[in-house]
Design a protein around this motif. Structure first.
Motif, PDB file in Angstrom:
ATOM      1  N   VAL A  30       0.852  -1.202   0.000  1.00 10.20           N
ATOM      2  CA  VAL A  30       0.000   0.000   0.000  1.00 10.20           C
ATOM      3  C   VAL A  30       0.883   1.245   0.000  1.00 10.20           C
ATOM      4  O   VAL A  30       0.612   2.220  -0.709  1.00 10.20           O
ATOM      5  CB  VAL A  30      -0.961  -0.015   1.214  1.00 10.20           C
ATOM      6  CG1 VAL A  30      -1.626   1.348   1.393  1.00 10.20           C
ATOM      7  CG2 VAL A  30      -2.022  -1.099   1.034  1.00 10.20           C
ATOM      8  N   ASN A  31       1.951   1.201   0.764  1.00 11.48           N
ATOM      9  CA  ASN A  31       2.869   2.334   0.802  1.00 11.48           C
ATOM     10  C   ASN A  31       3.473   2.581  -0.584  1.00 11.48           C
ATOM     11  O   ASN A  31       3.543   3.717  -1.068  1.00 11.48           O
ATOM     12  CB  ASN A  31       3.973   2.052   1.819  1.00 11.48           C
ATOM     13  CG  ASN A  31       4.896   3.238   2.010  1.00 11.48           C
ATOM     14  OD1 ASN A  31       4.431   4.337   2.305  1.00 11.48           O
ATOM     15  ND2 ASN A  31       6.187   3.014   1.823  1.00 11.48           N
ATOM     16  N   PHE A  34       0.812   3.903  -2.813  1.00  9.11           N
ATOM     17  CA  PHE A  34       0.481   5.279  -2.416  1.00  9.11           C
ATOM     18  C   PHE A  34       1.439   6.275  -3.077  1.00  9.11           C
ATOM     19  O   PHE A  34       1.035   7.319  -3.576  1.00  9.11           O
ATOM     20  CB  PHE A  34       0.571   5.400  -0.892  1.00  9.11           C
ATOM     21  CG  PHE A  34       0.383   6.794  -0.374  1.00  9.11           C
ATOM     22  CD1 PHE A  34      -0.881   7.316  -0.172  1.00  9.11           C
ATOM     23  CD2 PHE A  34       1.480   7.594  -0.097  1.00  9.11           C
ATOM     24  CE1 PHE A  34      -1.056   8.603   0.299  1.00  9.11           C
ATOM     25  CE2 PHE A  34       1.320   8.885   0.370  1.00  9.11           C
ATOM     26  CZ  PHE A  34       0.046   9.392   0.573  1.00  9.11           C
ATOM     27  N   HIS A  35       2.722   5.919  -3.095  1.00 12.71           N
ATOM     28  CA  HIS A  35       3.689   6.843  -3.690  1.00 12.71           C
ATOM     29  C   HIS A  35       3.615   6.844  -5.206  1.00 12.71           C
ATOM     30  O   HIS A  35       4.181   7.720  -5.857  1.00 12.71           O
ATOM     31  CB  HIS A  35       5.106   6.514  -3.197  1.00 12.71           C
ATOM     32  CG  HIS A  35       5.317   6.940  -1.781  1.00 12.71           C
ATOM     33  ND1 HIS A  35       5.197   6.060  -0.730  1.00 12.71           N
ATOM     34  CD2 HIS A  35       5.560   8.152  -1.238  1.00 12.71           C
ATOM     35  CE1 HIS A  35       5.393   6.724   0.403  1.00 12.71           C
ATOM     36  NE2 HIS A  35       5.609   7.994   0.122  1.00 12.71           N
ATOM     37  N   ARG A  40      -4.405   7.216  -0.790  1.00 16.10           N
ATOM     38  CA  ARG A  40      -4.440   5.907  -0.142  1.00 16.10           C
ATOM     39  C   ARG A  40      -5.619   5.058  -0.603  1.00 16.10           C
ATOM     40  O   ARG A  40      -5.513   3.837  -0.716  1.00 16.10           O
ATOM     41  CB  ARG A  40      -4.465   6.039   1.385  1.00 16.10           C
ATOM     42  CG  ARG A  40      -4.227   4.679   2.026  1.00 16.10           C
ATOM     43  CD  ARG A  40      -3.983   4.740   3.501  1.00 16.10           C
ATOM     44  NE  ARG A  40      -5.210   5.013   4.221  1.00 16.10           N
ATOM     45  CZ  ARG A  40      -5.307   4.990   5.544  1.00 16.10           C
ATOM     46  NH1 ARG A  40      -4.229   4.730   6.262  1.00 16.10           N
ATOM     47  NH2 ARG A  40      -6.429   5.243   6.150  1.00 16.10           N
ATOM     48  N   GLU A  44      -5.029   1.438  -1.967  1.00 17.24           N
ATOM     49  CA  GLU A  44      -5.602   0.215  -1.378  1.00 17.24           C
ATOM     50  C   GLU A  44      -6.428  -0.543  -2.415  1.00 17.24           C
ATOM     51  O   GLU A  44      -6.411  -1.775  -2.444  1.00 17.24           O
ATOM     52  CB  GLU A  44      -6.439   0.565  -0.147  1.00 17.24           C
ATOM     53  CG  GLU A  44      -5.569   1.035   1.023  1.00 17.24           C
ATOM     54  CD  GLU A  44      -6.301   1.001   2.354  1.00 17.24           C
ATOM     55  OE1 GLU A  44      -7.540   0.860   2.366  1.00 17.24           O
ATOM     56  OE2 GLU A  44      -5.617   1.115   3.392  1.00 17.24           O
TER      57      GLU A  44
ATOM     58  N   SER B  53       7.844   9.802   4.116  1.00 19.58           N
ATOM     59  CA  SER B  53       6.483   9.393   4.455  1.00 19.58           C
ATOM     60  C   SER B  53       6.375   7.889   4.353  1.00 19.58           C
ATOM     61  O   SER B  53       7.028   7.256   3.532  1.00 19.58           O
ATOM     62  CB  SER B  53       5.461  10.047   3.520  1.00 19.58           C
ATOM     63  OG  SER B  53       5.717   9.663   2.199  1.00 19.58           O
ATOM     64  N   ARG B  54       5.541   7.361   5.170  1.00 22.20           N
ATOM     65  CA  ARG B  54       5.339   5.916   5.173  1.00 22.20           C
ATOM     66  C   ARG B  54       3.861   5.699   5.454  1.00 22.20           C
ATOM     67  O   ARG B  54       3.364   6.085   6.508  1.00 22.20           O
ATOM     68  CB  ARG B  54       6.196   5.284   6.263  1.00 22.20           C
ATOM     69  CG  ARG B  54       6.106   3.806   6.282  1.00 22.20           C
ATOM     70  CD  ARG B  54       7.477   3.188   6.031  1.00 22.20           C
ATOM     71  NE  ARG B  54       7.316   1.781   5.689  1.00 22.20           N
ATOM     72  CZ  ARG B  54       7.849   1.224   4.623  1.00 22.20           C
ATOM     73  NH1 ARG B  54       8.572   1.942   3.796  1.00 22.20           N
ATOM     74  NH2 ARG B  54       7.674  -0.046   4.371  1.00 22.20           N
ATOM     75  N   VAL B  55       3.181   5.161   4.534  1.00 20.32           N
ATOM     76  CA  VAL B  55       1.747   4.964   4.686  1.00 20.32           C
ATOM     77  C   VAL B  55       1.487   3.493   4.967  1.00 20.32           C
ATOM     78  O   VAL B  55       2.004   2.624   4.271  1.00 20.32           O
ATOM     79  CB  VAL B  55       0.999   5.387   3.400  1.00 20.32           C
ATOM     80  CG1 VAL B  55      -0.495   5.143   3.548  1.00 20.32           C
ATOM     81  CG2 VAL B  55       1.278   6.842   3.102  1.00 20.32           C
ATOM     82  N   ALA B  56       0.693   3.266   5.982  1.00 19.63           N
ATOM     83  CA  ALA B  56       0.310   1.881   6.291  1.00 19.63           C
ATOM     84  C   ALA B  56      -1.096   1.626   5.750  1.00 19.63           C
ATOM     85  O   ALA B  56      -1.871   2.553   5.555  1.00 19.63           O
ATOM     86  CB  ALA B  56       0.335   1.655   7.794  1.00 19.63           C
ATOM     87  N   ALA B  57      -1.383   0.384   5.505  1.00 25.25           N
ATOM     88  CA  ALA B  57      -2.736   0.021   5.087  1.00 25.25           C
ATOM     89  C   ALA B  57      -3.704   0.350   6.220  1.00 25.25           C
ATOM     90  O   ALA B  57      -3.339   0.293   7.390  1.00 25.25           O
ATOM     91  CB  ALA B  57      -2.791  -1.468   4.762  1.00 25.25           C
ATOM     92  N   PHE B  61      -8.269  -2.773   5.903  1.00 21.01           N
ATOM     93  CA  PHE B  61      -7.813  -3.252   4.595  1.00 21.01           C
ATOM     94  C   PHE B  61      -7.667  -4.772   4.538  1.00 21.01           C
ATOM     95  O   PHE B  61      -8.119  -5.424   3.595  1.00 21.01           O
ATOM     96  CB  PHE B  61      -6.476  -2.581   4.229  1.00 21.01           C
ATOM     97  CG  PHE B  61      -5.915  -3.084   2.924  1.00 21.01           C
ATOM     98  CD1 PHE B  61      -6.450  -2.674   1.712  1.00 21.01           C
ATOM     99  CD2 PHE B  61      -4.868  -4.004   2.911  1.00 21.01           C
ATOM    100  CE1 PHE B  61      -5.952  -3.165   0.509  1.00 21.01           C
ATOM    101  CE2 PHE B  61      -4.363  -4.493   1.716  1.00 21.01           C
ATOM    102  CZ  PHE B  61      -4.908  -4.075   0.515  1.00 21.01           C
TER     103      PHE B  61
END
Lengths: 178, 439
Positions: A30-31, A34-35, A40, A44, B53-57, B61
């Motif tokens: 997902v990260n 996302f980039h 998001r 997802e 930046s670090r996005v988590a689910a 999800f």
């Protein structure tokens, strides 16, 4: 010590194994998405599509041993498709998209940082920025990244080096280096 | 290594696991301030990217994705018509048909609805079946009063509790049932029974009766349907109540089988007057627990409890692959036994033949009536070899056992005496009398 994700050596064949796979890889994928997509929800959706496709194709992919890089490759392809689709549908740049109500504060803050980084990375060739992102965000080795982008390891390393040099210069120009 | 080479190769220091060759680069960097400064700038830029930046689910999800995968699984169809192999919508279709069948059966059933809020049984049934349609895995943990290593049918009010565990997966259809000393694994192709005390296994079709009474528990979605349908055939009382978020299905049933001779009475759940109490969660309609008590000697004795039932949790990866220990030997099926030296006319003659062979320690003759692997033969010979027969009584039938019980009294080599009932049967294609247990 190996992480759970790193221990995935064969393509999962059962629901239970997929549950383990999702648990082990969802955050990184997902990260990564996302980039690529800047949102998001879209990230997802893309990653979920990939997991479902991975399940549907489990039999024909059971010979694949590099599961993790191959999943990144599937996400990369899915994101590419989505970007092309967006370009056809809307002219607005993805960096201007309004946060959805589902986004958390942390995600929005993260996106702001991401936008700054994206601006800097946008200044270098996309194929070089992609390698930097993969190495920075996915915990994949250069050899695994080579699988993701379907290029040789020396090519991946060269792109990383050229991209990093350009990013270094960009940061220096903005006074961002120390 | 010169500066040009170091500059070119220092990229390797950014790899996940730098190679030993990088030691040379590090050595150069340690001695060259210009290259070191370049590397540190690269490192700083890379860290800025890494930490930006670090996005988590999202929290939902994983569940949403597994639901999507379960839906994909449900859309897949299989080529076999066997219920055990049905997946997704086909399983649901069969379950729906079972519901329809039950609605026709309902008026015939002796239902007694009561409690704080009566729940129509067919509604509970339909909802339970529907609730189970999205279940992919089940893991049940409990205990039963039985003997370790003995079959899954055997119970006894004076036996201690033995742990019991059941794993069920729907897609592909696989299951495992295990208690101390005995495990059965159905891997989709066949069922394998392993008995650790004998280090022996048997392999048969997925429908083999290795798990006996427990088999309906492998299909919790159809428990209500099968319980209520069987209530039609056996005198029983079925009560469905709902209170405090729990739907309780209580089935009181009389012992099945013939008990002119009561030997088999209370030796299995079906051969006992017993009460099954199924508890379903009101919200999810899924089975939460099961308790079985038999009514023996004027009291109720709990013989089986499943109190921990979990759904859709990842099961251990190799749980459906039975790892047979080194030296494990396959138990021969009756069909695979060598031709017998003598044709035995009935159960008493088979018992006499068996004990006579043991008295003479003629294990070839024992093998004529006892399907067993060499290890079992060795154990039998060690315990019973050289015995002398005191008496052999008249065969009788009892309970649900398809064969005969033959009373016997023997004196063992150490001088001790043993009286019991030898189980003998001939319900095989060859109608060959074989010793099934009881010694």
């Amino acid at each position: 010590m190996l992480t759970m994700a790193q221990q995935i050596e064969t393509w999962p064949q059962t629901i239970a194994q997929f549950e383990c796979l999702v648990e082990a890889t969802q955050d990184d994928l997902v990260n990564f998405a996302f980039h690529q997509l800047g949102n998001r929800d879209d990230a997802e959706d893309a990653v979920q599509d990939v997991y479902v496709q991975a399940y549907r194709d489990r039999t024909k992919r059971q010979h694949i041993t590099e599961v993790r890089p191959y999943l990144f490759r599937m996400v990369r392809n899915r994101c590419t498709d989505l970007r092309r689709f967006r370009q056809r549908r809307v002219a607005e740049p993805i960096t201007d998209r309004v946060a959805s109500r589902e986004d958390t504060f942390a995600t929005v803050a993260s996106r702001e940082q991401s936008l700054e980084l994206r601006r800097l990375l946008d200044g270098i060739p996309a194929r070089e920025a992609e390698i930097i992102r993969l190495r920075a965000f996915s915990e994949l080795s250069f050899a695994e990244i080579a699988v993701v982008v379907d290029k040789s390891v020396p090519t991946v390393k060269s792109r990383f080096r050229y991209g990093l040099d350009k990013l270094r210069h960009a940061l220096s120009a903005e006074g961002g280096t120390r | 290594m010169n500066c040009q080479q170091a500059t070119h190769r220092m990229t390797g220091l950014f790899d996940k696991e730098p190679t030993p060759e990088m030691d040379l680069v590090r050595e150069h960097l340690a001695n060259c301030p210009a290259c070191r400064a370049l590397f540190e700038e690269q490192q700083h830029a890379f860290e800025q990217v890494r930490q930006s930046s670090r996005v988590a689910a999202s929290a939902q999800f994983g569940a949403k994705t597994m639901n999507a995968i379960a839906n994909a699984a449900a859309l897949e169809t299989t080529s076999t018509g066997n219920f055990w192999h049905l997946q997704g919508w086909r399983r649901w279709t069969v379950a729906a048909c079972a519901t329809a069948l039950f609605v026709f059966l309902l008026p015939l059933l002796p239902l007694h609805l009561g409690g704080s809020r009566s729940t129509p049984a067919f509604s509970v049934l339909a909802q339970s079946i529907q609730a189970m349609s999205d279940v992919q895995t089940i893991h049940m943990t409990g205990r039963m009063r039985t003997l370790p290593g003995d079959n899954f049918e055997l119970i006894g009010t004076d036996y201690g509790f033995v742990p019991l565990e059941i794993w069920r997966q729907y897609n592909p259809s696989r299951w495992r049932v295990e208690k101390t000393g005995r495990a059965v694994v159905m891997d989709g192709q066949s069922a394998v029974l392993y008995i650790s005390k004998l280090n022996a296994y048997m392999k048969a079709s997925p429908q083999a009766g290795f798990v006996e009474w427990l088999r309906p528990l492998l299909n919790p979605e159809s428990i209500l349907q099968s319980e209520l349908a069987s209530a039609k055939q056996t005198p029983s009382e079925v009560t469905v109540t709902e209170a405090d978020g729990t739907i309780t299905l209580t089935v009181q049933r009389k012992a099945k089988g013939s008990f002119t001779n009561s030997w088999a009475m209370n030796k299995s759940i079906d051969e006992s007057d017993h009460t099954c109490i199924y508890k379903f969660d009101s919200a999810t309609k899924r089975l939460q627990s099961l308790q079985v008590a038999i009514h023996a000697g004027g009291q109720d004795v709990t013989v089986l409890e499943l109190n921990d039932i979990r759904y859709n949790q990842p099961l251990p990866v190799n749980i459906f692959a039975l790892q047979l220990p080194t030296g494990a030997e396959q138990m021969p099926a009756v069909e695979e036994m060598p031709p017998a030296a003598a044709s035995l006319p009935g159960p008493k003659e088979a018992a006499q033949y068996f004990f006579d062979a043991l008295a003479r320690e003629d294990m070839d003759q024992v093998r004529d009536v006892l399907p067993a692997n060499p290890l079992v033969m060795e154990l039998v010979k060690k315990q019973y070899g050289g015995l002398s027969v005191v008496s052999i009584g008249e065969p009788f039938q009892s309970g649900l056992y398809p064969g005969y019980y033959v009373p016997y009294q023997v004196r063992l080599r150490d001088g001790s005496e043993k009286s019991y009932k030898l189980a003998v049967r001939n319900d095989n294609p060859q109608k060959r009398w074989t010793v099934d247990g009881g010694f």
